[in-house]
Every structure is written in C-alpha cells, then in structure tokens.
Design a protein around this motif. Structure first.
Motif, PDB file in Angstrom:
ATOM      1  N   LEU A   9       0.836  -1.188   0.000  1.00  0.00           N
ATOM      2  CA  LEU A   9       0.000   0.000   0.000  1.00  0.00           C
ATOM      3  C   LEU A   9       0.880   1.249   0.000  1.00  0.00           C
ATOM      4  CD1 LEU A   9      -2.580  -1.140   2.702  1.00  0.00           C
ATOM      5  CD2 LEU A   9      -2.957  -1.036   0.233  1.00  0.00           C
ATOM      6  N   ASP A  10       0.666   2.127  -0.930  1.00  0.00           N
ATOM      7  CA  ASP A  10       1.431   3.368  -1.025  1.00  0.00           C
ATOM      8  C   ASP A  10       0.723   4.493  -0.263  1.00  0.00           C
ATOM      9  OD1 ASP A  10       2.256   2.461  -4.369  1.00  0.00           O
ATOM     10  OD2 ASP A  10       3.634   2.552  -2.654  1.00  0.00           O
ATOM     11  N   ILE A  11       1.441   5.139   0.626  1.00  0.00           N
ATOM     12  CA  ILE A  11       0.910   6.260   1.394  1.00  0.00           C
ATOM     13  C   ILE A  11       1.921   7.405   1.373  1.00  0.00           C
ATOM     14  CG2 ILE A  11      -0.520   4.816   2.891  1.00  0.00           C
ATOM     15  CD1 ILE A  11       1.604   4.995   5.050  1.00  0.00           C
ATOM     16  N   ASP A  12       1.445   8.592   1.705  1.00  0.00           N
ATOM     17  CA  ASP A  12       2.348   9.745   1.725  1.00  0.00           C
ATOM     18  C   ASP A  12       3.168   9.787   3.016  1.00  0.00           C
ATOM     19  OD1 ASP A  12       1.375  10.780  -0.751  1.00  0.00           O
ATOM     20  OD2 ASP A  12      -0.381  11.558   0.303  1.00  0.00           O
ATOM     21  N   VAL A  40      -1.343   6.384  11.011  1.00  0.00           N
ATOM     22  CA  VAL A  40      -0.697   6.337  12.318  1.00  0.00           C
ATOM     23  C   VAL A  40      -0.731   4.883  12.795  1.00  0.00           C
ATOM     24  CG1 VAL A  40      -0.690   7.188  14.693  1.00  0.00           C
ATOM     25  CG2 VAL A  40      -1.553   8.649  12.840  1.00  0.00           C
ATOM     26  N   PHE A  41       0.412   4.373  13.219  1.00  0.00           N
ATOM     27  CA  PHE A  41       0.502   3.003  13.727  1.00  0.00           C
ATOM     28  C   PHE A  41       0.719   3.060  15.242  1.00  0.00           C
ATOM     29  CE2 PHE A  41       1.967   2.981   9.349  1.00  0.00           C
ATOM     30  CZ  PHE A  41       1.247   1.927   8.791  1.00  0.00           C
ATOM     31  N   GLU A  42      -0.275   2.628  16.008  1.00  0.00           N
ATOM     32  CA  GLU A  42      -0.201   2.658  17.468  1.00  0.00           C
ATOM     33  C   GLU A  42      -0.993   1.471  18.034  1.00  0.00           C
ATOM     34  OE1 GLU A  42       0.182   2.728  21.160  1.00  0.00           O
ATOM     35  OE2 GLU A  42       1.352   4.243  20.083  1.00  0.00           O
ATOM     36  N   PRO A  43      -0.328   0.550  18.741  1.00  0.00           N
ATOM     37  CA  PRO A  43      -1.022  -0.651  19.225  1.00  0.00           C
ATOM     38  C   PRO A  43      -1.931  -0.428  20.426  1.00  0.00           C
ATOM     39  CG  PRO A  43       1.276  -0.698  19.901  1.00  0.00           C
ATOM     40  CD  PRO A  43       1.128   0.478  18.986  1.00  0.00           C
ATOM     41  N   LYS A  44      -1.661   0.587  21.252  1.00  0.00           N
ATOM     42  CA  LYS A  44      -2.407   0.749  22.496  1.00  0.00           C
ATOM     43  C   LYS A  44      -3.502   1.807  22.366  1.00  0.00           C
ATOM     44  CE  LYS A  44       1.362  -0.586  25.626  1.00  0.00           C
ATOM     45  NZ  LYS A  44       2.191  -0.169  26.783  1.00  0.00           N
ATOM     46  N   THR A  45      -4.572   1.608  23.142  1.00  0.00           N
ATOM     47  CA  THR A  45      -5.621   2.621  23.215  1.00  0.00           C
ATOM     48  C   THR A  45      -5.158   3.741  24.146  1.00  0.00           C
ATOM     49  OG1 THR A  45      -6.730   1.672  25.142  1.00  0.00           O
ATOM     50  CG2 THR A  45      -7.356   0.803  22.973  1.00  0.00           C
ATOM     51  N   PRO A  46      -5.779   4.930  24.056  1.00  0.00           N
ATOM     52  CA  PRO A  46      -5.407   6.011  24.977  1.00  0.00           C
ATOM     53  C   PRO A  46      -5.514   5.611  26.444  1.00  0.00           C
ATOM     54  CG  PRO A  46      -6.678   6.910  23.166  1.00  0.00           C
ATOM     55  CD  PRO A  46      -6.711   5.413  23.004  1.00  0.00           C
ATOM     56  N   GLU A 117      -4.211   2.970  12.669  1.00  0.00           N
ATOM     57  CA  GLU A 117      -4.204   1.505  12.703  1.00  0.00           C
ATOM     58  C   GLU A 117      -3.715   1.073  14.069  1.00  0.00           C
ATOM     59  OE1 GLU A 117      -5.318  -0.567  10.458  1.00  0.00           O
ATOM     60  OE2 GLU A 117      -5.773   0.963   8.940  1.00  0.00           O
ATOM     61  N   ARG A 118      -4.541   0.298  14.788  1.00  0.00           N
ATOM     62  CA  ARG A 118      -4.200  -0.136  16.142  1.00  0.00           C
ATOM     63  C   ARG A 118      -3.357  -1.414  16.053  1.00  0.00           C
ATOM     64  NH1 ARG A 118      -5.280   3.646  19.656  1.00  0.00           N
ATOM     65  NH2 ARG A 118      -7.536   3.631  19.349  1.00  0.00           N
ATOM     66  N   VAL A 119      -2.117  -1.267  15.597  1.00  0.00           N
ATOM     67  CA  VAL A 119      -1.237  -2.416  15.367  1.00  0.00           C
ATOM     68  C   VAL A 119       0.203  -2.060  15.732  1.00  0.00           C
ATOM     69  CG1 VAL A 119      -2.649  -3.452  13.536  1.00  0.00           C
ATOM     70  CG2 VAL A 119      -0.926  -1.724  12.948  1.00  0.00           C
ATOM     71  N   ASN A 120       0.990  -3.099  15.942  1.00  0.00           N
ATOM     72  CA  ASN A 120       2.432  -2.950  16.128  1.00  0.00           C
ATOM     73  C   ASN A 120       3.128  -2.940  14.781  1.00  0.00           C
ATOM     74  OD1 ASN A 120       3.536  -2.723  18.824  1.00  0.00           O
ATOM     75  ND2 ASN A 120       2.604  -4.707  19.263  1.00  0.00           N
ATOM     76  N   VAL A 121       4.166  -2.156  14.669  1.00  0.00           N
ATOM     77  CA  VAL A 121       5.018  -2.178  13.478  1.00  0.00           C
ATOM     78  C   VAL A 121       6.108  -3.219  13.687  1.00  0.00           C
ATOM     79  CG1 VAL A 121       6.750  -0.876  12.184  1.00  0.00           C
ATOM     80  CG2 VAL A 121       4.568   0.188  12.781  1.00  0.00           C
ATOM     81  N   ASP A 122       6.232  -4.140  12.724  1.00  0.00           N
ATOM     82  CA  ASP A 122       7.239  -5.198  12.842  1.00  0.00           C
ATOM     83  C   ASP A 122       8.615  -4.726  12.389  1.00  0.00           C
ATOM     84  OD1 ASP A 122       5.291  -7.047  13.726  1.00  0.00           O
ATOM     85  OD2 ASP A 122       4.715  -7.464  11.655  1.00  0.00           O
ATOM     86  N   GLN A 123       8.632  -3.940  11.310  1.00  0.00           N
ATOM     87  CA  GLN A 123       9.923  -3.546  10.741  1.00  0.00           C
ATOM     88  C   GLN A 123       9.740  -2.346   9.835  1.00  0.00           C
ATOM     89  OE1 GLN A 123      12.376  -6.790   9.168  1.00  0.00           O
ATOM     90  NE2 GLN A 123      12.940  -5.504   7.434  1.00  0.00           N
ATOM     91  N   ILE A 124      10.780  -1.505   9.776  1.00  0.00           N
ATOM     92  CA  ILE A 124      10.823  -0.383   8.834  1.00  0.00           C
ATOM     93  C   ILE A 124      12.105  -0.520   8.023  1.00  0.00           C
ATOM     94  CG2 ILE A 124      10.743   2.111   8.521  1.00  0.00           C
ATOM     95  CD1 ILE A 124       9.720   2.345  11.385  1.00  0.00           C
ATOM     96  N   VAL A 132       3.679  -4.680   8.718  1.00  0.00           N
ATOM     97  CA  VAL A 132       2.703  -4.836   9.797  1.00  0.00           C
ATOM     98  C   VAL A 132       1.997  -6.168   9.574  1.00  0.00           C
ATOM     99  CG1 VAL A 132       0.689  -3.879  10.953  1.00  0.00           C
ATOM    100  CG2 VAL A 132       2.382  -2.343   9.940  1.00  0.00           C
ATOM    101  N   GLY A 133       2.482  -7.213  10.229  1.00  0.00           N
ATOM    102  CA  GLY A 133       1.929  -8.540   9.968  1.00  0.00           C
ATOM    103  C   GLY A 133       2.140  -8.908   8.517  1.00  0.00           C
ATOM    104  N   ASP A 134       1.056  -9.260   7.820  1.00  0.00           N
ATOM    105  CA  ASP A 134       1.145  -9.616   6.397  1.00  0.00           C
ATOM    106  C   ASP A 134       1.002  -8.412   5.481  1.00  0.00           C
ATOM    107  OD1 ASP A 134       1.417 -12.307   7.072  1.00  0.00           O
ATOM    108  OD2 ASP A 134      -0.760 -12.642   7.070  1.00  0.00           O
ATOM    109  N   LEU A 135       0.771  -7.237   6.062  1.00  0.00           N
ATOM    110  CA  LEU A 135       0.593  -6.036   5.261  1.00  0.00           C
ATOM    111  C   LEU A 135       1.896  -5.259   5.138  1.00  0.00           C
ATOM    112  CD1 LEU A 135      -2.825  -4.715   6.650  1.00  0.00           C
ATOM    113  CD2 LEU A 135      -2.429  -5.955   4.513  1.00  0.00           C
ATOM    114  N   HIS A 136       2.015  -4.528   4.024  1.00  0.00           N
ATOM    115  CA  HIS A 136       3.202  -3.705   3.781  1.00  0.00           C
ATOM    116  C   HIS A 136       2.746  -2.328   3.309  1.00  0.00           C
ATOM    117  CE1 HIS A 136       5.421  -7.500   3.954  1.00  0.00           C
ATOM    118  NE2 HIS A 136       4.540  -7.973   3.090  1.00  0.00           N
ATOM    119  N   TYR A 137       3.362  -1.298   3.878  1.00  0.00           N
ATOM    120  CA  TYR A 137       3.056   0.078   3.500  1.00  0.00           C
ATOM    121  C   TYR A 137       4.345   0.729   3.013  1.00  0.00           C
ATOM    122  CZ  TYR A 137      -1.197  -0.484   6.358  1.00  0.00           C
ATOM    123  OH  TYR A 137      -2.379  -0.913   6.891  1.00  0.00           O
TER     124      TYR A 137
END
Length: 379
Positions: A9-12, A40-46, A117-124, A132-137
């Motif tokens: 997925l391409d994003i700015d 925004v990638f953030e796994p935890k709620t406020p 996105e309420r997820v952890n980032v695996d790698q940059i 992010v899991g099986d997804l790529h941005y």
C-alpha cells in the motif's frame, strides 16, 4: 491510499507511535485543506497508556486543552529541609493533563485520508517500507515517535499514585514540584504532588540518576511522605511509572537513510535538565505540519544548541557534584519570579533570567563542567 503491483500500500506519510507527538501531527495534518494520505501506527488505546502530562500553560493553551485538563495551579513550590520557595505565575498556569483525554480528542478529530491503525510495526526498511503482519506500506516519509532505549545514561524516573486520602492536604491551591525532604542516598530524589482537590492527589516519587530502582522503593518513599504529612490513603485510583532520558538521543540507522525522521521525545524534544517536553512537542508538530503542507516532509525539528549546551553543563554538575543538586534547584527557584521560572523550565527564558540563574549558582563546579562539556562537544 493505493495498491502497487507488489501488494504494497502506497501512502504519503507514516507516523509510528500515537503519543503526544504522533497524534498531534496526525490531527494537524487531518485539519489541512488537502491532507496527505497518512497512517498512524499505534497498538495501544489512549486508556491503556493513560498518565499525567504537565506543562506551564498560557491562557490560550489552557483554553485549547480544557477538555483534557485534570487540574491547574497559579502557585507552585520547592521545599528542602530548611527552606520553602513559593512562586506565583501571571502569564503561566501549571497545568496537568490526562494523556488519555488528550489522545482521544486527537483520535476523534481524524478524518480520511488520515487514519489510525491499532497495530504494532514489525519492521521499517531504509526505503520506507513498513511491515505490519502480512501487510506492507510504502511511505513517502516516515515520522517515528517511539522513544529510544533508556537503559544507559542519566534519566528521570518515577512511580506515582493517584489517590483519595482520608485527611485533606493543606494548601491544595499550591502544586509541589519538588519536596526534597526524602532519602537522597541513591541520587537526586524528590516528591512531586499535584492536588486535584484537598483529598484527590497525584503523588510521585521521582529520581534523577543513572539507575532505576525497584518499584517498592518508590512506593515506600510515597508512604513515608504521606506519614510525615499525617495523611492516609483511602483509595488508590491508579499507579503510573515512567522514565525520561536526560541526554541527547542517538541518530537511528533509519534516520541516516533519510527516509525516517524522529519526532517528539525521540528527536530530543525533552528539556534535558527538567524533563518537560509537551509544549516543545506541540510547537514542533505545528511547524512540521506546515512544512509537510509546503512540500518539505524532510524537515527535522531542531533544538536550541545554546539550550542543549547549557543543559549538558547542568546535568554534568548534577552527576559530578550530587551533593549540590538540592542546592542548585533551590537557588534556581529563589533567583526567579514565577513567570521567569516557568519560561526557564520550558526552555524559553530570556537573557536576564539566565543571568540571574548563573549568578545564583556555585561557580567552581559549573566553570569546571563548562570546559569539560566544551571539550566533549568539539571531539
């Protein structure tokens, strides 16, 4: 957001971490006329990461932050064994925010094409590809607000209780920023107290040192302080812990690759000598959002070299002469009026305030560390 041929997925813009810096930037981008495609990638709620954030707020900031404000005080104090300094602000009010309320407000303001996105980032990757899991941005630029490791170096570390007490505290209209009448054997140690009411308090045991103590050590310090105030806890509402690095953060490999920019505490927004960061982060994110809108996403927030240099000297004296630490803070408070003290802690003090503080300090330790820091910065 678009799908490329390789299922990426391409994003700015990608924002890693949904704290003060990350969510403020996202909110400001979302408010633009033509927002960039942002995730925004953030796994935890406020509420999972709820804690208290404090700042010296102007009247304008108080209005802007009213929904997240837990308490505010026009007076604050520092106390040691033989002295109490009480300061009053005219231009600034000491303000405590609920981080959960602030972050929820930011999240609620987001609108397409700015999403969370309420997820952890695996790698940059160095090319700006985020796994992010099986997804790529694939991001045009990545802003990373995740803090660096604080295992080494000088740090401010604390454990706090938000409590309801059996007995009322005296003078609930005054915030106690530093009460040094506690054990100083392990480093600079003080109790920090914010009275939200006469019986509703935030009490923190705070250390400035290299080593983080066991949690029970801080808890015992709070219990002893309460005992000395002849107060008992009726109910403990929550406990919070934190570590704030008091040194310039290192440059990551991703930053060296020019596709990633550190923001917030990760970029050095924390005032090295005080640990305050909220106001600086807000100002930096405002400027950063404007630069992104102008087509300059590679803008890197810059810190004042003068301020960082002076803070390095201050911290070097704390390390080399820990026996002077309490004296240094008390003399700083005595030398300034309330608004000067506020600006000094925020990192926006004028020349006159700096002169007052320098004249109030013990001279030899600071002169010695001035030349030591100067040599280290040149090497």
């Amino acid at each position: 957001m678009s799908n490329s041929s390789d299922h990426t997925l391409d994003i700015d813009i990608a924002i890693i971490g949904g704290g003060s810096a990350g969510m403020t930037l996202a909110k400001k981008l979302s408010a633009q006329e033509q927002p960039p495609v942002t995730v925004v990638f953030e796994p935890k709620t406020p509420h999972q990461r709820d804690c208290c954030w404090s700042l010296w707020a102007t009247d304008k900031q108080q209005r802007q932050l009213a929904q997240a404000t837990k308490g505010s005080w026009q007076q604050w104090r520092l106390i040691c064994d033989d002295t109490e300094v009480v300061l009053s602000g005219q231009d600034y009010t000491y303000t405590c925010l609920s981080s959960a309320a602030f972050l929820e407000n930011c999240e609620d303001s987001l609108a397409d094409p700015v999403t969370l996105e309420r997820v952890n980032v695996d790698q940059i990757s160095d090319e700006g590809v985020i796994d992010v899991g099986d997804l790529h941005y694939r991001a045009g630029h990545v802003f990373d607000s995740r803090p660096h490791s604080s295992d080494v170096g000088l740090k401010q570390h604390f454990l706090g209780w938000e409590v309801i007490t059996q007995q009322p505290i005296t003078e609930p209209e005054i915030a106690t920023l530093m009460d040094f009448r506690v054990d100083q054997s392990k480093g600079l140690h003080f109790i920090y107290v914010l009275p939200f009411s006469a019986t509703h308090l935030l009490i923190e045991s705070t250390m400035i040192s290299f080593n983080i103590e066991e949690k029970n050590w801080y808890r015992q310090a709070i219990e002893q302080w309460l005992e000395h105030q002849h107060m008992e806890v009726k109910e403990c509402l929550r406990e919070e812990v934190g570590v704030i690095p008091m040194q310039t953060p290192p440059v990551s490999d991703h930053e060296k690759a020019k596709t990633t920019t550190a923001i917030g505490a990760a970029s050095g927004a924390v005032r090295l000598s005080s640990g305050y960061a909220f106001s600086t982060i807000q100002a930096q994110m405002t400027t950063l959002a404007e630069n992104i809108s102008a087509g300059n996403p590679s803008y890197k927030p810059q810190q004042s070299r003068f301020l960082n240099f002076m803070d390095k000297i201050f911290n070097a004296v704390l390390i080399s002469r820990s026996d002077l630490a309490v004296t240094i803070f008390m003399r700083t408070a005595k030398a300034l009026n309330g608004d000067e003290f506020s600006r000094f802690m925020l990192g926006s003090a004028g020349v006159l305030a700096w002169i007052k503080v320098v004249l109030a300090m013990p001279k030899r330790p600071f002169i010695r560390q001035f030349f030591s820091v100067l040599r280290n910065d040149k090497s």
